[in-house]
Design a protein around this motif. Structure first.
Motif, PDB file in Angstrom:
ATOM      1  N   PHE A   1       0.830  -1.202   0.000  1.00 40.97           N
ATOM      2  CA  PHE A   1       0.000   0.000   0.000  1.00 40.97           C
ATOM      3  C   PHE A   1       0.864   1.250   0.000  1.00 40.97           C
ATOM      4  CE2 PHE A   1      -2.876  -3.200   1.591  1.00 40.97           C
ATOM      5  CZ  PHE A   1      -4.078  -2.869   0.988  1.00 40.97           C
ATOM      6  N   LYS A   2       0.483   2.250  -0.783  1.00 42.14           N
ATOM      7  CA  LYS A   2       1.208   3.519  -0.844  1.00 42.14           C
ATOM      8  C   LYS A   2       0.823   4.419   0.332  1.00 42.14           C
ATOM      9  CE  LYS A   2       3.027   2.786  -4.937  1.00 42.14           C
ATOM     10  NZ  LYS A   2       4.290   2.112  -4.962  1.00 42.14           N
ATOM     11  N   GLU A   3      -0.458   4.355   0.750  1.00 44.08           N
ATOM     12  CA  GLU A   3      -0.981   5.248   1.784  1.00 44.08           C
ATOM     13  C   GLU A   3      -0.548   4.844   3.188  1.00 44.08           C
ATOM     14  OE1 GLU A   3      -3.421   3.219   0.027  1.00 44.08           O
ATOM     15  OE2 GLU A   3      -3.037   4.505  -1.689  1.00 44.08           O
ATOM     16  N   ALA A   4      -0.256   3.554   3.382  1.00 42.73           N
ATOM     17  CA  ALA A   4       0.127   3.045   4.698  1.00 42.73           C
ATOM     18  C   ALA A   4       1.256   2.030   4.518  1.00 42.73           C
ATOM     19  CB  ALA A   4      -1.079   2.396   5.371  1.00 42.73           C
TER      20      ALA A   4
END
Length: 167
Positions: free
Chosen positions: A128-131
């Motif tokens: 995941f890029k966001e987390a």
């Protein structure tokens, strides 16, 4: 002709370098699956380069009849599919120990032993890029070598879902 061969090698090198990964230096989490009765494993990944890493997994089982542990080490190669999706393949092996103690009626049955195994690994993962979370799904065929009746056969496919925290 020399220029054509040189150009082909440069183009191939550019194509392979464009596939370089941003593998996390460290990832720690759980690998949940069949694992021949071991169920869950604590899983640690250590990035070794742009597209390879080491994975160490510790599985254990503590039930009424069987107590066991299994330590697995794998060397993995990682290739990018698209964005945060990667696929990976690896080889390795491990060691383990088990003990069996069961009462049926008034009779007690017990046994224990150790084993070694070799394993392959093939899977897909999403970072995941966001987390800093990684999800993975893999299959790990394992071939066991032991001197007792721990398994009726010496082959065990291990399918598992992993979730890890990356840093």
């Amino acid at each position: 002709m020399k220029k054509l061969i040189l150009s082909a090698f440069m183009l191939a090198g550019l194509a392979f370098s464009a596939q370089a990964q941003d593998i996390s230096k460290n990832a720690l989490g759980l690998r949940l699956g069949d694992n021949d009765g071991f169920g869950g494993e604590i899983s640690y990944q250590r990035g070794l380069g742009d597209n390879n890493r080491l994975e160490l997994d510790l599985g254990w089982r503590n039930s009424n009849d069987v107590d066991a542990f299994k330590l697995t080490g794998l060397y993995q190669w990682v290739w990018n599919i698209d964005g945060g999706f990667n696929w990976y393949a690896g080889v390795g092996g491990g060691v383990g120990s088990w003990s069996y103690d069961r009462r049926i009626g008034g009779e007690r049955f017990e046994d224990s032993g150790a084993f070694v195994f070799v394993a392959g690994d093939l899977g897909i993962e999403y970072n995941f890029k966001e987390a800093p979370i990684q999800l993975s799904l893999d299959i790990r065929p394992e071939l066991y070598f032991n001197s007792d009746d721990f398994r009726e056969d010496n082959f065990g496919p291990d399918l598992a879902l992993g979730i890890r925290y990356r840093w």
